[in-house]
Design a protein around this motif. Structure first.
Motif, PDB file in Angstrom:
ATOM      1  N   THR A 227      61.376  25.830  12.356  1.00 20.09           N
ATOM      2  CA  THR A 227      60.411  26.888  12.633  1.00 20.09           C
ATOM      3  C   THR A 227      60.717  28.122  11.791  1.00 20.09           C
ATOM      4  O   THR A 227      59.818  28.759  11.249  1.00 20.09           O
ATOM      5  CB  THR A 227      60.437  27.247  14.130  1.00 20.09           C
ATOM      6  N   GLU A 228      62.007  28.446  11.666  1.00 16.85           N
ATOM      7  CA  GLU A 228      62.394  29.643  10.912  1.00 16.85           C
ATOM      8  C   GLU A 228      62.274  29.461   9.410  1.00 16.85           C
ATOM      9  O   GLU A 228      62.083  30.436   8.672  1.00 16.85           O
ATOM     10  CB  GLU A 228      63.846  30.021  11.256  1.00 16.85           C
ATOM     11  N   LEU A 229      62.420  28.229   8.907  1.00 20.20           N
ATOM     12  CA  LEU A 229      62.477  27.978   7.464  1.00 20.20           C
ATOM     13  C   LEU A 229      61.196  27.389   6.909  1.00 20.20           C
ATOM     14  O   LEU A 229      60.994  27.405   5.693  1.00 20.20           O
ATOM     15  CB  LEU A 229      63.624  27.015   7.147  1.00 20.20           C
ATOM     16  N   SER A 230      60.340  26.843   7.752  1.00 18.08           N
ATOM     17  CA  SER A 230      59.178  26.059   7.327  1.00 18.08           C
ATOM     18  C   SER A 230      59.663  24.845   6.532  1.00 18.08           C
ATOM     19  O   SER A 230      60.709  24.293   6.815  1.00 18.08           O
ATOM     20  CB  SER A 230      58.188  26.916   6.543  1.00 18.08           C
TER      21      SER A 230
ATOM     22  N   ALA B 100      61.231  34.267  19.429  1.00 13.81           N
ATOM     23  CA  ALA B 100      59.919  34.412  18.807  1.00 13.81           C
ATOM     24  C   ALA B 100      60.084  34.593  17.306  1.00 13.81           C
ATOM     25  O   ALA B 100      60.645  35.587  16.835  1.00 13.81           O
ATOM     26  CB  ALA B 100      59.169  35.593  19.405  1.00 13.81           C
ATOM     27  N   VAL B 101      59.606  33.616  16.546  1.00 13.80           N
ATOM     28  CA  VAL B 101      59.673  33.629  15.092  1.00 13.80           C
ATOM     29  C   VAL B 101      58.344  34.155  14.564  1.00 13.80           C
ATOM     30  O   VAL B 101      57.275  33.738  15.028  1.00 13.80           O
ATOM     31  CB  VAL B 101      59.929  32.212  14.545  1.00 13.80           C
ATOM     32  N   VAL B 102      58.393  35.065  13.592  1.00 18.25           N
ATOM     33  CA  VAL B 102      57.166  35.649  13.054  1.00 18.25           C
ATOM     34  C   VAL B 102      57.017  35.259  11.586  1.00 18.25           C
ATOM     35  O   VAL B 102      57.999  35.186  10.841  1.00 18.25           O
ATOM     36  CB  VAL B 102      57.157  37.193  13.219  1.00 18.25           C
ATOM     37  N   ARG B 103      55.756  35.003  11.199  1.00 13.03           N
ATOM     38  CA  ARG B 103      55.465  34.555   9.839  1.00 13.03           C
ATOM     39  C   ARG B 103      54.426  35.447   9.179  1.00 13.03           C
ATOM     40  O   ARG B 103      53.525  35.970   9.835  1.00 13.03           O
ATOM     41  CB  ARG B 103      54.922  33.126   9.848  1.00 13.03           C
ATOM     42  N   THR B 104      54.564  35.567   7.859  1.00 12.78           N
ATOM     43  CA  THR B 104      53.553  36.261   7.074  1.00 12.78           C
ATOM     44  C   THR B 104      52.474  35.279   6.638  1.00 12.78           C
ATOM     45  O   THR B 104      52.653  34.059   6.695  1.00 12.78           O
ATOM     46  CB  THR B 104      54.160  36.904   5.825  1.00 12.78           C
ATOM     47  N   ARG B 105      51.372  35.827   6.179  1.00 15.61           N
ATOM     48  CA  ARG B 105      50.279  34.985   5.691  1.00 15.61           C
ATOM     49  C   ARG B 105      50.751  34.074   4.556  1.00 15.61           C
ATOM     50  O   ARG B 105      50.518  32.870   4.548  1.00 15.61           O
ATOM     51  CB  ARG B 105      49.130  35.874   5.205  1.00 15.61           C
TER      52      ARG B 105
END
Length: 490
Positions: A268-271, A144-149
């Motif tokens: 997914t982790e790097l965009s 599960a990868v989490v992202r900030t706004r």
């Protein structure tokens, strides 16, 4: 989802404009905003009663309908909850196993009820954790990868400039939102005030209907030929293709059909890491620094505002972060020369990456037009998928790119099969009905001896990930066990 404030603004300005169209119906921006407000009030009431949601808490969303997923994710943003999107195709047992490793504070298995009340005023902050989704690449256990706004929404203006997406567009997102590629596409469309067509899964038979209204489409590389076959001469003008390698033939065919192609590479982790706007090669995406560490093939490392926060619950995975804030997921590439500096290896050794001026204007990262200001990044695939055979290292993606040109090949996956002397032998599993002699002729013409497959199999359809990419791990397992789904080519 990091765009609840933008959706509410679009609803106030253009309440009757189409926002979403999915399998079960459509929502205007006004209808979407009303549902999101009601669902957010429900989440807040749940938090107040039970203390189980709110703040940076995580809500697992297991809904199948993509419109309902987006309503829930927007409501979570408004309520200060992090939505974790789960693959609706998982069976109950698998879902439980995965979520046991990623503790969540609530689960959403049915659409949220709507609670009446006063409108909730958004209070967005750049470091809000607003989106989480699973990534396994093409192999391994999902993480599960989490992202900030800011890590998503901050890149929107660059994508707008590169792709020309506006509120007048209708964007086709033909895959599951649990994929970060398709999730981003839907989020970006809503931020722009465009209409998003979200069928929820890849359905080639439905493409012709979608293309009667779509002006922009967001795809993975293997889907582009099917889209071109389905084009009915509608308004489509631009396709965004996410993946490390878009075959030149596919780009050329799209351009002959009058389409503008924007290809990009990321994870997914790097965009976003690199983008190719005109077929001349991948160059650093705006505000991204790139290093390739090692020779003759090295690992791709990136530093940018678009990087994720990592894995929830400190899960294990390919993501690594160094002391200078660079990240890598183990993809490999040829040596890379940056915009204004010498070879990337010398920059990494000298510590030049510690400079303070990280922005695109400094020359350290990609330019806004995606064309000038840097060398071409030639990505060769995931390092942990390399095949060691007789002392040679074979990158599967190199072999696949050549074999896709063979007659009768719709797609192909190359894996290593154990060998008592060589360690591994190169094995090709082809989707379609090819002839082995034609495959071998193409291999002899385009590949070095060590790269040429020793074993050849065919199957009607390759197993695929939710994003539509070939599931390399599953193909490798089929080849290793001699599964009857594979037909050995004599």
């Amino acid at each position: 989802m990091p765009v609840a404030p933008q959706v509410l603004r679009h609803a106030a300005a253009r309440p009757h404009a189409l926002a979403l169209r999915g399998p079960s119906g459509s929502l205007s921006y006004g209808e979407l905003a009303a549902r999101v407000q009601g669902a957010a009030r429900t989440l807040l009431a749940t938090r107040d009663r039970r203390g189980s949601l709110g703040g940076s808490k995580v809500l697992a969303v297991t809904l199948a309908d993509p419109v309902e997923v987006l309503v829930a994710a927007l409501a979570a943003d408004l309520a200060g909850v992090t939505p974790l999107l789960c693959d609706p195709s998982w069976d109950a047992a698998r879902r439980e196993r995965i979520l046991e490793a990623v503790p969540v504070d609530g689960r959403l298995d049915a659409p949220l009820a709507e609670t009446p009340g006063a409108p909730i005023v958004p209070r967005p902050a750049p470091d809000d954790r607003v989106w989480a989704c699973f990534s396994s690449g093409s192999t391994g256990r999902p993480r599960a990868v989490v992202r900030t706004r800011a890590s998503w929404a901050g890149s929107f203006p660059h994508v707008d400039r590169l792709a020309g997406v506006t509120s007048a567009d209708t964007v086709l997102v033909p895959g599951p939102l649990v994929s970060s590629l398709f999730g981003f596409a839907a989020v970006h469309a809503l931020a722009a005030g465009a209409a998003a067509l979200v069928p929820g899964r890849w359905q080639p038979a439905a493409l012709a209907g979608h293309l009667r209204e779509a002006t922009v489409a967001h795809l993975v590389p293997h889907a582009l030929p099917a889209l071109l076959e389905a084009m009915p001469g509608g308004p489509l003008r631009t396709v965004l293709v996410g993946g490390a390698s878009l075959p030149a033939g596919s780009r050329a065919a799209a351009e002959r059909a009058g389409l503008r192609v924007l290809a990009y590479y990321g994870a997914t982790e790097l965009s976003f890491v690199a983008v190719d706007v005109d077929g001349t090669g991948l160059r650093a995406f705006p505000e991204v620094d790139i290093e390739v560490r090692g020779r003759p093939l090295g690992e791709v490392w990136a530093r940018s505002p678009w990087l994720s926060e990592g894995y929830l619950a400190d899960g294990a995975g390919p993501l690594r972060v160094d002391e200078r804030g660079w990240m890598s997921v183990g993809d490999v590439a040829e040596p890379y020369d940056g915009p204004d500096d010498g070879p990337a290896d010398s920059r990494a050794d000298s510590g030049a990456g510690d400079r303070a001026d990280d922005g695109a204007e400094s020359g350290a990262g990609g330019r806004a037009d995606g064309r000038a200001g840097g060398g071409v990044l030639r990505v060769r695939g995931r390092g942990d998928g390399a095949i060691q055979t007789g002392g040679a290292t074979v990158v599967p993606e190199d072999v696949e790119a050549v074999l896709r040109e063979a007659p009768g090949v719709r797609d192909v996956v190359v894996v290593g099969s154990p060998h008592p002397v060589l360690g591994s032998v190169v094995t090709a599993v082809v989707e379609g009905r090819p002839a082995r002699d034609e495959l071998e002729a193409v291999a002899r013409a385009g590949l070095d001896p060590a790269q040429r497959p020793r074993l050849w199999y065919a199957m009607p359809a390759l197993p695929r990930t939710p994003a539509g990419k070939p599931a390399r791990g599953q193909v490798s397992a089929l080849a290793a066990t001699g599964d009857p789904a594979l037909r050995k080519l004599a």
